[in-house]
Design a protein around this motif. Structure first.
Motif, short mmCIF file in Angstrom:
data_model
loop_
_atom_site.label_atom_id
_atom_site.label_comp_id
_atom_site.label_asym_id
_atom_site.label_seq_id
_atom_site.Cartn_x
_atom_site.Cartn_y
_atom_site.Cartn_z
N SER A 58 0.84 -1.19 0.00
CA SER A 58 0.00 0.00 0.00
C SER A 58 0.88 1.24 0.00
N ASP A 59 0.26 2.41 -0.17
CA ASP A 59 1.03 3.65 -0.10
C ASP A 59 1.40 3.93 1.35
N GLY A 60 2.35 4.80 1.54
CA GLY A 60 2.84 5.14 2.86
C GLY A 60 4.18 5.82 2.73
N ASP A 61 4.83 6.07 3.86
CA ASP A 61 6.14 6.72 3.79
C ASP A 61 7.23 5.93 4.52
N GLU A 62 6.92 4.69 4.91
CA GLU A 62 7.92 3.86 5.59
C GLU A 62 7.62 2.39 5.34
N ILE A 63 8.69 1.60 5.26
CA ILE A 63 8.54 0.15 5.07
C ILE A 63 9.28 -0.56 6.19
N THR A 64 8.66 -1.63 6.72
CA THR A 64 9.30 -2.47 7.73
C THR A 64 9.19 -3.93 7.30
N LEU A 65 10.35 -4.58 7.19
CA LEU A 65 10.42 -6.01 6.89
C LEU A 65 11.01 -6.73 8.08
N THR A 66 10.45 -7.87 8.44
CA THR A 66 10.98 -8.67 9.55
C THR A 66 11.13 -10.12 9.10
N ALA A 67 12.35 -10.64 9.22
CA ALA A 67 12.65 -11.99 8.76
C ALA A 67 12.03 -13.04 9.66
N GLY A 68 11.70 -14.18 9.07
CA GLY A 68 11.20 -15.32 9.82
C GLY A 68 12.33 -16.06 10.52
N ASP A 69 12.02 -17.26 11.03
CA ASP A 69 12.96 -18.02 11.85
C ASP A 69 14.22 -18.44 11.09
N GLY A 70 14.13 -18.57 9.78
CA GLY A 70 15.29 -18.99 9.01
C GLY A 70 16.00 -17.84 8.32
N GLY A 71 15.66 -16.60 8.67
CA GLY A 71 16.22 -15.45 7.98
C GLY A 71 15.49 -15.22 6.66
N ALA A 72 15.89 -14.18 5.95
CA ALA A 72 15.21 -13.85 4.70
C ALA A 72 16.12 -13.00 3.81
N ARG A 73 15.84 -13.08 2.52
CA ARG A 73 16.48 -12.20 1.55
C ARG A 73 15.42 -11.82 0.53
N ALA A 74 15.36 -10.53 0.23
CA ALA A 74 14.29 -10.05 -0.65
C ALA A 74 14.74 -8.83 -1.43
N LEU A 75 14.13 -8.65 -2.60
CA LEU A 75 14.29 -7.42 -3.35
C LEU A 75 13.18 -6.46 -2.94
N VAL A 76 13.54 -5.21 -2.74
CA VAL A 76 12.57 -4.14 -2.54
C VAL A 76 12.67 -3.22 -3.75
N LEU A 77 11.57 -3.07 -4.47
CA LEU A 77 11.55 -2.23 -5.67
C LEU A 77 10.43 -1.21 -5.56
N ALA A 78 10.76 0.03 -5.88
CA ALA A 78 9.78 1.11 -5.83
C ALA A 78 10.06 2.08 -6.95
N GLY A 79 9.00 2.76 -7.42
CA GLY A 79 9.18 3.71 -8.50
C GLY A 79 7.97 4.62 -8.64
N LYS A 80 8.19 5.73 -9.30
CA LYS A 80 7.13 6.71 -9.52
C LYS A 80 6.25 6.25 -10.66
N PRO A 81 4.94 6.12 -10.42
CA PRO A 81 4.06 5.65 -11.50
C PRO A 81 4.01 6.63 -12.66
N ILE A 82 3.92 6.08 -13.87
CA ILE A 82 3.89 6.90 -15.09
C ILE A 82 2.47 7.33 -15.44
N ARG A 83 1.51 6.45 -15.17
CA ARG A 83 0.09 6.73 -15.40
C ARG A 83 -0.20 7.08 -16.86
N GLU A 84 0.30 6.24 -17.75
CA GLU A 84 0.02 6.37 -19.18
C GLU A 84 -0.47 5.03 -19.70
N PRO A 85 -1.21 5.02 -20.81
CA PRO A 85 -1.66 3.75 -21.39
C PRO A 85 -0.46 2.88 -21.78
N ILE A 86 -0.64 1.57 -21.66
CA ILE A 86 0.41 0.62 -22.04
C ILE A 86 -0.11 -0.26 -23.17
N ALA A 87 0.65 -0.30 -24.26
CA ALA A 87 0.41 -1.25 -25.35
C ALA A 87 1.66 -2.10 -25.46
#
Length: 283
Positions: free
Chosen positions: A227-256
């Motif tokens: 969802s939208d917001g101004d902060e992100i919090t990730l918490t790893a499970g019992d075996g640890g975790a590795r993840a990509l975090v990707l964010a970007g400004k929406p273009i809001r144009e039609p896509i073909a």
């Protein structure tokens, strides 16, 4: 305001190129996108038969491709005579723009090939600009060390830890991308500002983690749309975790889109196909 988990997109097993086995989360359908992100593929195999065919020469127009190699060795070649080696930890950020014809071929006969390719859309004003690409060696990607034993590889955008800001090598693009590789030991958390108005998702590729408050789980092999917001919090499970975090400004144009061509109208797609057939795609 904390970003919360809004939607899960489990990656689906498929193949691309000359039979390379991948798992696709974003991009598995036209509905499974998150402006400005078009696609995210994960490749991960020790079997040569799963990757040895590679990605022979193929065209692109209208967007950017980002390849992040975790393990292995690929060679990029394009129609302009450029060559680039992608080895473990390296990134290639390619802007197809008006057009590029390139190949990505394995340079190993055995061993693990592991990494990601992400497709990032371009606004209409930039879709026909000259093609360009940047090879980024692992040594040029800053690593933010977390006090809990975790770390963040900062490919695009910036990360601030203990008052110190680390800037990734990719900055100043119109879509304002953030591309972070977050590694966390068991039970550890990563908290970071992520400006409101940017679309964001998390792709878990090792272990599992929870997002937000109250925490909601994301398991390995799934993209979690936030969802939208101004902060992100990730918490790893019992075996640890590795993840990509990707964010970007929406273009809001039609896509073909037609395969490797991503434009705004069907007429532009037809033009791209005609240009490719005529040998003028790349100008």
């Amino acid at each position: 305001m904390q970003r919360q988990l809004r939607q899960l997109i489990p990656a689906l097993a498929t193949s691309d190129g000359a039979g390379v086995k991948i798992r696709r989360s974003l991009g598995q359908s036209q509905q499974a996108r998150l402006d400005p992100f078009l696609m995210l593929d994960e490749f991960n195999s020790e079997s040569r038969d799963d990757y040895i065919g590679g990605f022979p020469s193929h065209p692109h127009r209208g967007f950017e491709t980002v390849t992040y190699m975790l393990e292995g060795h690929m060679l990029h070649e394009d129609h302009m005579g450029n060559r680039g080696d992608l080895k473990s930890g390296d990134v290639q950020w390619m802007t197809a723009g008006r057009g590029i014809i390139h190949s990505e071929m394995p340079q190993q006969e055995e061993g693990r090939m592991r990494g990601f390719q992400m497709w990032l859309n371009l606004p209409a004003a930039e879709k026909m600009k000259p093609a360009n690409y940047r090879d980024i060696p692992a040594s040029d990607i800053p690593v933010a060390k977390l006090g809990n034993g975790g770390q963040v590889n900062v490919i695009a955008g910036s990360v601030t830890v203990n008052g110190e800001t680390l800037n990734g090598p990719i900055q100043g693009l119109s879509t304002e991308p953030r591309y972070w590789d977050v590694q966390l030991p068991a039970g550890a958390s990563f908290e970071q500002a992520l400006p409101k108005g940017l679309n964001a998702f998390v792709y878990v590729f090792e272990g599992d983690l929870t997002i937000g408050e109250p925490p909601r789980p994301v398991e390995r092999g799934a993209a979690g749309i936030l969802s939208d917001g101004d902060e992100i919090t990730l918490t790893a499970g019992d075996g640890g975790a590795r993840a990509l975090v990707l964010a970007g400004k929406p273009i809001r144009e039609p896509i073909a889109q037609y395969g490797p061509f991503v434009m705004n109208t069907s007429e532009e797609i037809e033009q791209a196909i005609n240009d490719y057939r005529a040998g003028t795609l790349a100008g």
